[in-house]
Enzyme design. Structure first.
Site, PDB file in Angstrom:
ATOM      1  CD  GLU A 169      -2.696  -1.664   2.230  1.00  8.28           C
ATOM      2  OE1 GLU A 169      -2.943  -0.657   3.423  1.00  8.28           O
ATOM      3  OE2 GLU A 169      -3.844  -2.312   2.194  1.00  8.28           O
ATOM      4  CD  GLU A 283      -4.686  -7.745   0.864  1.00  6.65           C
ATOM      5  OE1 GLU A 283      -5.233  -7.457   1.397  1.00  6.65           O
ATOM      6  OE2 GLU A 283      -3.213  -8.083   1.160  1.00  6.65           O
TER       7      GLU A 283
HETATM    8  C1  XIL Z   1      -6.250  -7.256   7.688  1.00  7.54           C
HETATM    9  C2  XIL Z   1      -6.115  -8.332   8.673  1.00  7.54           C
HETATM   10  O1  XIL Z   1      -6.786  -9.515   7.653  1.00  7.54           O
HETATM   11  C3  XIL Z   1      -7.164  -8.466  10.530  1.00  7.54           C
HETATM   12  O2  XIL Z   1      -6.939  -9.290  10.759  1.00  7.54           O
HETATM   13  C4  XIL Z   1      -6.492  -7.204  10.624  1.00  7.54           C
HETATM   14  O3  XIL Z   1      -7.234  -6.702  11.882  1.00  7.54           O
HETATM   15  C5  XIL Z   1      -6.051  -5.643   9.962  1.00  7.54           C
HETATM   16  O4  XIL Z   1      -5.587  -6.403   8.778  1.00  7.54           O
HETATM   17  N1  XIL Z   1      -4.870  -5.074   3.402  1.00  7.54           N
HETATM   18  C6  XIL Z   1      -4.168  -5.834   3.872  1.00  7.54           C
HETATM   19  C7  XIL Z   1      -4.136  -6.681   5.237  1.00  7.54           C
HETATM   20  O5  XIL Z   1      -3.171  -5.124   3.140  1.00  7.54           O
HETATM   21  O6  XIL Z   1      -3.178  -6.801   5.953  1.00  7.54           O
HETATM   22  C8  XIL Z   1      -5.170  -6.428   5.857  1.00  7.54           C
HETATM   23  O7  XIL Z   1      -5.163  -7.638   6.790  1.00  7.54           O
HETATM   24  C9  XIL Z   1      -7.192  -6.381   5.267  1.00  7.54           C
HETATM   25  C10 XIL Z   1      -6.542  -4.460   4.197  1.00  7.54           C
END
Ligand code: XIL
Length: 380
Positions: A169, A283
């Site tokens: 990000e 994701e």
């Molecule tokens: C999220 C997790 O799924 C949660 O359990 C945590 O509380 C916060 O992070 N983008 C990403 C991930 O790159 O690392 C994030 O994961 C969701 C958004």
């Protein structure tokens, strides 16, 4: 690598007999010794492999502890597991130079014990940072911390990670500027990205080093700016021979964020591919805050949105990997975040399996997209 190089499957969490029991209870035809091929219908991993693609799922240590049926689904469906939180900075290095790998090791060992790959997420991210990694670090302090952190994590898992999200990000959220203001940018300038990749490549030359990002797919002006910023950044990195090998497109689908035009998304993927990079969907899940409340209609809309998205992505040969950001609606980050949860109080349904670990229309949509995908060469 020889099997004996592997650390003992310590803390293996899932008792094998218990796992087989869970698989049997969920109606899977259990074949001991091959839990990953143990479903009557082909697994998503098998459907992906037929097309030269790879399919994975993120899960957490908490889920492994609390929900054996979730683990059974992940081991039966995926060819790769991704620790969802355990490798983030605050978890892996909570105090300067003090590392804690117990939870990450348990997940990587779990994957290995069942013949699955692992992928690392994420070395450098502005979230999940310990307080001491906050703003105000000097250039020297930030450089030393970056170096220690990346070298330690990458060398610990060297040879065991299919890929690593090296920087997560990095693009400025609105697309108004090129890069997000983070403690790393403040202390080191844009060079923090090149440094992070160089450190990771040195410690684990075999992992596919990935720049991971969200909100790159929709046909809106602000996401178009983000795509342009990402392409500019990738161009600069590739020109400087920074060892970035793939772009991770997170794929947190949110229909509320605007129209999806498959051609726009495909054009972006082709532009990334023209730089010599692979594209991973890292994701995948869906924020259903603006979809109907009624479950049947909501699941249908979510499935169609996801099918169309994956159909576009998988039509591009540069896309090699699809990872879902979770397994079951029993656990979702979407409800933990005020920006993504529903406003009507209903629980979100972002995943392929419902809260009772039964497959949803979303699972069928992913299977259908994999079945319809053109075949590509051997995926790595
Ligand atoms: C999220 C997790 O799924 C949660 O359990 C945590 O509380 C916060 O992070 N983008 C990403 C991930 O790159 O690392 C994030 O994961 C969701 C958004």
């Amino acid at each position: 690598m020889r099997a004996t190089d592997w650390p003992a499957a310590r803390g293996l969490l899932i008792d094998r007999r218990r796992l087989l029991g869970v698989l049997a209870a969920t109606g899977a035809a259990v074949r001991p010794g091959a839990p990953n091929a143990a479903c009557r219908a082909p697994s998503l991993a098998a459907l992906a492999a037929e097309k030269g693609l790879m399919f994975g799922m993120a899960l957490t240590r908490e889920q492994v502890r609390e929900a054996p049926p979730l683990v059974a689904v992940a081991l039966a469906q995926a060819a790769m597991l991704v620790p969802g939180n355990e490798l983030k900075w605050v978890r892996a290095e909570p105090e300067p130079g003090q590392f804690d790998f117990a939870d990450a090791d348990a997940l990587v060992d779990l994957a290995h014990a069942h013949g699955l790959l692992s992928r690392g997420h994420a070395l450098v991210w502005h979230e999940a940072l310990p307080a001491w990694m906050g703003p105000g670090l000097t250039r020297a302090e930030a450089g030393a911390a970056l170096s220690r952190h990346i070298k330690t994590l990458c060398s610990r898992y060297a040879g065991r990670m299919h890929s690593w999200d090296v920087v997560n990000e990095a693009i400025e959220p609105s697309g108004a500027g090129p890069l997000r203001r983070t403690p790393f940018l403040a202390a080191l300038g844009e060079d923090y990205i090149a440094r992070a990749f160089a450190l990771a490549a040195e410690a684990d030359p075999d992992a596919i080093l990935t720049l991971n990002e969200y909100d790159l797919e929709r046909d809106t002006e602000w996401q178009a700016r983000r795509r342009a910023a990402m392409l500019d950044l990738l161009n600069r990195l590739v020109r400087r021979r920074v060892p970035v090998r793939a772009l991770g497109v997170q794929g947190h689908l949110d229909p509320a964020k605007g129209r999806f035009d498959p051609e726009v998304f495909r054009g972006f993927i082709r532009a990334v591919a023209s730089l010599g990079l692979s594209v991973f969907i890292t994701e995948l899940d869906i924020t259903d805050r603006t979809l109907p409340g009624a479950v049947v209609a909501r699941d249908r809309a979510a499935a169609e949105e996801t099918r169309a998205y994956l159909a576009a992505a998988l039509a591009e040969p540069a896309v090699r990997l699809v990872v879902t950001w979770g397994v079951s609606d029993a656990y979702s980050w979407v409800d933990g975040n005020p920006r993504t949860r529903r406003t009507d109080g209903l629980t979100s349904r972002p995943h392929l399996y419902d809260a009772a670990f039964r497959p949803k229309p979303l699972r069928a949509a992913v299977a259908e997209a994999l079945r319809s995908a053109p075949a590509r060469g051997i995926a790595r």
